[in-house]
Design an enzyme around this catalytic site. Structure first.
Site, PDB file in Angstrom:
ATOM      1  N   HIS A   1       0.898  -1.343  -0.026  1.00  0.00           N
ATOM      2  CA  HIS A   1       0.036   0.027  -0.043  1.00  0.00           C
ATOM      3  C   HIS A   1       0.809   1.288   0.014  1.00  0.00           C
ATOM      4  CE1 HIS A   1      -3.928  -1.798   1.768  1.00  0.00           C
ATOM      5  NE2 HIS A   1      -3.411  -2.532   0.608  1.00  0.00           N
TER       6      HIS A   1
ATOM      7  N   TYR B   1      -8.702   5.140   7.849  1.00  0.00           N
ATOM      8  CA  TYR B   1      -9.182   5.512   9.336  1.00  0.00           C
ATOM      9  C   TYR B   1     -10.031   6.749   9.433  1.00  0.00           C
ATOM     10  CZ  TYR B   1      -4.629   3.088  10.578  1.00  0.00           C
ATOM     11  OH  TYR B   1      -3.768   2.197  10.604  1.00  0.00           O
TER      12      TYR B   1
ATOM     13  N   PRO C   1      -3.335   0.180  19.397  1.00  0.00           N
ATOM     14  CA  PRO C   1      -3.067  -0.274  17.985  1.00  0.00           C
ATOM     15  C   PRO C   1      -3.135   0.592  16.805  1.00  0.00           C
ATOM     16  CG  PRO C   1      -5.023  -1.205  18.833  1.00  0.00           C
ATOM     17  CD  PRO C   1      -4.332  -0.494  20.071  1.00  0.00           C
TER      18      PRO C   1
ATOM     19  N   LYS D   1       1.690  -0.131  15.218  1.00  0.00           N
ATOM     20  CA  LYS D   1       3.312  -0.198  15.365  1.00  0.00           C
ATOM     21  C   LYS D   1       3.680  -1.510  16.211  1.00  0.00           C
ATOM     22  CE  LYS D   1       4.383   3.059  13.337  1.00  0.00           C
ATOM     23  NZ  LYS D   1       5.153   2.562  12.092  1.00  0.00           N
TER      24      LYS D   1
ATOM     25  N   TYR E   1       4.331   6.588  10.241  1.00  0.00           N
ATOM     26  CA  TYR E   1       3.524   5.405  10.033  1.00  0.00           C
ATOM     27  C   TYR E   1       4.210   4.212   9.064  1.00  0.00           C
ATOM     28  CZ  TYR E   1      -0.942   2.748   8.977  1.00  0.00           C
ATOM     29  OH  TYR E   1      -1.641   1.708   8.901  1.00  0.00           O
TER      30      TYR E   1
HETATM   31  P1  FAD Z   1       3.441 -11.888  21.689  1.00  0.00           P
HETATM   32  O1  FAD Z   1       2.928 -12.074  19.922  1.00  0.00           O
HETATM   33  O2  FAD Z   1       2.352 -11.469  22.829  1.00  0.00           O
HETATM   34  O3  FAD Z   1       4.250 -13.194  21.908  1.00  0.00           O
HETATM   35  C1  FAD Z   1       4.460 -13.310  23.043  1.00  0.00           C
HETATM   36  C2  FAD Z   1       4.409 -15.122  23.541  1.00  0.00           C
HETATM   37  O4  FAD Z   1       4.884 -15.421  24.689  1.00  0.00           O
HETATM   38  C3  FAD Z   1       3.137 -15.447  23.088  1.00  0.00           C
HETATM   39  O5  FAD Z   1       2.958 -16.672  22.142  1.00  0.00           O
HETATM   40  C4  FAD Z   1       2.675 -15.992  24.543  1.00  0.00           C
HETATM   41  O6  FAD Z   1       1.664 -17.010  24.406  1.00  0.00           O
HETATM   42  C5  FAD Z   1       3.946 -16.409  25.061  1.00  0.00           C
HETATM   43  N1  FAD Z   1       3.957 -16.411  26.567  1.00  0.00           N
HETATM   44  C6  FAD Z   1       3.060 -15.508  27.383  1.00  0.00           C
HETATM   45  N2  FAD Z   1       3.326 -16.117  28.566  1.00  0.00           N
HETATM   46  C7  FAD Z   1       4.575 -17.225  28.802  1.00  0.00           C
HETATM   47  C8  FAD Z   1       4.922 -17.618  29.716  1.00  0.00           C
HETATM   48  N3  FAD Z   1       4.521 -17.787  30.815  1.00  0.00           N
HETATM   49  N4  FAD Z   1       6.020 -18.814  29.177  1.00  0.00           N
HETATM   50  C9  FAD Z   1       6.042 -18.968  27.857  1.00  0.00           C
HETATM   51  N5  FAD Z   1       5.464 -18.069  27.176  1.00  0.00           N
HETATM   52  C10 FAD Z   1       4.604 -17.171  27.149  1.00  0.00           C
HETATM   53  N6  FAD Z   1      -0.706  -4.684  16.842  1.00  0.00           N
HETATM   54  C11 FAD Z   1      -0.846  -3.977  15.492  1.00  0.00           C
HETATM   55  O7  FAD Z   1       0.166  -3.302  15.042  1.00  0.00           O
HETATM   56  N7  FAD Z   1      -2.146  -4.134  14.950  1.00  0.00           N
HETATM   57  C12 FAD Z   1      -3.032  -4.806  15.424  1.00  0.00           C
HETATM   58  O8  FAD Z   1      -4.220  -4.819  14.861  1.00  0.00           O
HETATM   59  C13 FAD Z   1      -2.903  -5.405  16.641  1.00  0.00           C
HETATM   60  N8  FAD Z   1      -3.920  -6.235  17.256  1.00  0.00           N
HETATM   61  C14 FAD Z   1      -3.504  -6.778  18.429  1.00  0.00           C
HETATM   62  C15 FAD Z   1      -4.587  -7.540  19.315  1.00  0.00           C
HETATM   63  C16 FAD Z   1      -4.227  -8.100  20.390  1.00  0.00           C
HETATM   64  C17 FAD Z   1      -5.431  -9.105  20.851  1.00  0.00           C
HETATM   65  C18 FAD Z   1      -3.080  -8.145  20.936  1.00  0.00           C
HETATM   66  C19 FAD Z   1      -2.711  -8.784  22.026  1.00  0.00           C
HETATM   67  C20 FAD Z   1      -2.026  -7.133  20.330  1.00  0.00           C
HETATM   68  C21 FAD Z   1      -2.192  -6.906  19.059  1.00  0.00           C
HETATM   69  N9  FAD Z   1      -1.339  -6.242  18.438  1.00  0.00           N
HETATM   70  C22 FAD Z   1      -1.547  -5.332  17.135  1.00  0.00           C
HETATM   71  C23 FAD Z   1      -0.002  -5.977  18.932  1.00  0.00           C
HETATM   72  C24 FAD Z   1       0.899  -6.784  18.131  1.00  0.00           C
HETATM   73  O9  FAD Z   1       0.310  -8.018  18.085  1.00  0.00           O
HETATM   74  C25 FAD Z   1       1.871  -7.322  19.137  1.00  0.00           C
HETATM   75  O10 FAD Z   1       2.887  -6.228  19.314  1.00  0.00           O
HETATM   76  C26 FAD Z   1       3.043  -8.562  18.761  1.00  0.00           C
HETATM   77  O11 FAD Z   1       2.421  -9.672  18.748  1.00  0.00           O
HETATM   78  C27 FAD Z   1       4.343  -8.268  19.577  1.00  0.00           C
HETATM   79  O12 FAD Z   1       4.959  -9.721  19.466  1.00  0.00           O
HETATM   80  P2  FAD Z   1       5.730 -10.223  20.672  1.00  0.00           P
HETATM   81  O13 FAD Z   1       6.473 -11.606  20.028  1.00  0.00           O
HETATM   82  O14 FAD Z   1       6.617  -9.552  21.270  1.00  0.00           O
HETATM   83  O15 FAD Z   1       4.644 -10.851  21.739  1.00  0.00           O
HETATM   84  C1  DHB Z   2      -4.593  -3.065  11.391  1.00  0.00           C
HETATM   85  C2  DHB Z   2      -4.403  -2.727  12.699  1.00  0.00           C
HETATM   86  C3  DHB Z   2      -4.000  -1.816  12.851  1.00  0.00           C
HETATM   87  O1  DHB Z   2      -4.036  -1.437  14.383  1.00  0.00           O
HETATM   88  C4  DHB Z   2      -3.746  -0.669  12.308  1.00  0.00           C
HETATM   89  O2  DHB Z   2      -3.361   0.530  12.606  1.00  0.00           O
HETATM   90  C5  DHB Z   2      -3.788  -0.806  10.736  1.00  0.00           C
HETATM   91  C6  DHB Z   2      -4.472  -2.265  10.624  1.00  0.00           C
HETATM   92  C7  DHB Z   2      -4.988  -4.733  10.977  1.00  0.00           C
HETATM   93  O3  DHB Z   2      -4.956  -5.354  11.738  1.00  0.00           O
HETATM   94  O4  DHB Z   2      -5.389  -4.591   9.933  1.00  0.00           O
END
Ligand code: FAD
Ligand code: DHB
Length: 392
Positions: free
Chosen positions: A72, A201, A294, A298, A384
């Site tokens: 995009h 948005y 979200p 980021k 962004y």
């Molecule tokens: P995570 O993906 O959370 O991975 C952490 C891992 O550690 C998980 O697999 C978990 O199961 C594991 N874990 C937890 N506790 C333990 C333990 N005790 N022992 C071992 N393992 C453990 N970001 C966006 O940019 N856009 C979005 O739309 C968006 N939607 C989101 C929706 C939700 C519900 C959530 C929670 C987050 C969202 N985010 C979004 C943020 C984005 O998904 C996260 O920033 C990203 O997943 C970060 O990656 P990570 O690997 O640091 O953490």
């Molecule tokens: C999506 C999530 C976001 O937080 C955003 O700013 C843009 C897109 C998504 O899940 O597609």
């Protein structure tokens, strides 16, 4: 078991770190609380910054990404009666890509399997020990119910916001900054072709709405709701009515296509930063150290940027004996963390209904300036589309 790096958490941060270390010949073991299929199916982020895409491609995990992602040039910003396109390529020289976190996770898990790396899924009672000493370890109970002890040179805490790693840094040396927002998102996945070529948005008197997508046949939507919203009160019909009202308001004549809803959930919104991101032989990366709301997409990109930095720091230390990058990891990572924290807070504050009518007028004024003044548009576009990986 002994390994060089014990990685807690197999989300995007943990999986990518394991892969980048493998490319440098550094052995690691992953310990994850959930099953692999659970982690793969978790619907979360969908937008990758250009530098995230480049990094995944350079690391050899970008083949399917190159084939299936949708590039995009920018986004639409709208409010009742007006929809405007911001062209990031023109403004900042970079694009973004639509590719779900589910797909990034699958690609990284496959790379891990091909590399023959060790991973314990469905681990329980995960605990960190002696992170302030030269002999840190992780104990847990594996999926067969057997107690395990993992001894490592370094522990990487990639276990998200609810994992145990952050708590292993003593309170006396730890600071946290936090902001709760008085609203949440209702996220919806639907089997319907996107009604737009790029993300919308939308500011609306009823609350924020967003039209995103996952593929040419799957759309992703978000609606601003109350933080304590009961999802049972949101029938599919009510969701489509709210999305139609908020999204169609921007451009007269534009129509939102509807379809079968396949997933619906409420996401809390908060900003959270903890420092330092390193204590002794424990390094935090991704959501374990920081959460952004979200808006602005980021979270995942920030986790990838942390890991890029951490992989370099650990390689220099464990392969080359140089601790300089490990010493500066926390400070360097936090500069980007705070930039993204500010940007996400700013986007969130500008686009969600909160406060009173005075606040609403300020938001509309800021939106107007963002789409008319090139300086303001460029500021949004650069943030962004993403800062370069080495951003300091
Ligand atoms: P995570 O993906 O959370 O991975 C952490 C891992 O550690 C998980 O697999 C978990 O199961 C594991 N874990 C937890 N506790 C333990 C333990 N005790 N022992 C071992 N393992 C453990 N970001 C966006 O940019 N856009 C979005 O739309 C968006 N939607 C989101 C929706 C939700 C519900 C959530 C929670 C987050 C969202 N985010 C979004 C943020 C984005 O998904 C996260 O920033 C990203 O997943 C970060 O990656 P990570 O690997 O640091 O953490
Ligand atoms: C999506 C999530 C976001 O937080 C955003 O700013 C843009 C897109 C998504 O899940 O597609």
């Amino acid at each position: 078991t002994r390994t060089r790096v014990a990685i807690i958490g197999a989300g995007p941060a943990g999986l990518l770190l394991a892969h980048l270390l493998h490319l440098e010949g550094i052995d690691s073991v992953l310990v994850e609380r959930q099953s692999a299929s659970y982690v793969q199916a978790r619907i979360r982020a969908g937008i990758l910054e250009a530098s995230t895409v480049d990094l995944l491609k350079q690391a050899g995990v970008g083949t399917r990404l190159a084939a299936e992602s949708m590039e995009h040039r920018g986004i639409y910003l709208q409010w009742p009666g007006e929809r405007h396109h911001l062209d990031f390529v023109k403004l900042a020289g970079r694009s973004v890509s639509v590719y779900g976190q589910t797909e990034v996770t699958k690609d990284l898990m496959r790379a891990r399997e091909e590399a023959g790396g060790q991973a314990f899924y469905e681990a329980s009672e995960v605990e960190l020990h002696d992170v302030g000493t030269d002999r840190p370890s992780v104990t847990f109970v594996d999926s067969d119910g057997r107690p395990q002890r993992l001894e490592a040179e370094v522990i990487a805490g990639c276990d998200g916001f609810h994992g145990p790693s952050r708590g292993a840094i003593p309170d006396a040396v730890r600071d946290t900054w936090e902001r709760e927002y008085p609203f949440a998102w209702l996220g919806v996945l639907a089997e319907v072709a996107p009604s737009t070529d790029e993300l919308i948005y939308a500011w609306h008197p009823d609350g924020f709405a967003m039209h995103s997508m996952r593929s040419p046949r799957v759309s992703r939507f978000y609606l601003q709701v109350r933080p304590d919203e009961d999802i049972a009160e949101w029938s599919d019909d009510r969701v489509w009515t709210a999305l139609t009202t908020r999204l169609e308001a921007g451009e007269p004549g534009w129509r939102l296509e509807t379809g079968r809803i396949t997933e619906k959930s409420v996401l809390p919104m908060r900003s959270f930063v903890t420092t330092p991101m390193r204590h002794g032989r424990l390094f935090l990366a991704g959501d374990a150290a920081h959460i952004v709301p979200p808006t602005g997409a980021k979270g995942l990109n920030l986790a990838v940027a942390d890991v890029a930095l951490l992989a370099r720091a650990l390689t220099a230390w464990l392969s080359g004996g140089s601790t300089e990058l490990a010493e500066s990891y926390s400070d360097t990572a936090l500069r980007r963390v705070w930039r993204c924290t500010h940007f996400s807070w700013w986007m969130t504050t500008m686009l969600h209904r909160h406060g009173d009518d005075f606040d609403a007028q300020l938001q509309l004024s800021q939106l107007r300036r963002t789409v008319t003044a090139e300086a303001a548009a460029t500021e949004l576009a650069e943030n962004y589309a993403g800062l370069p990986i080495g951003y300091q």
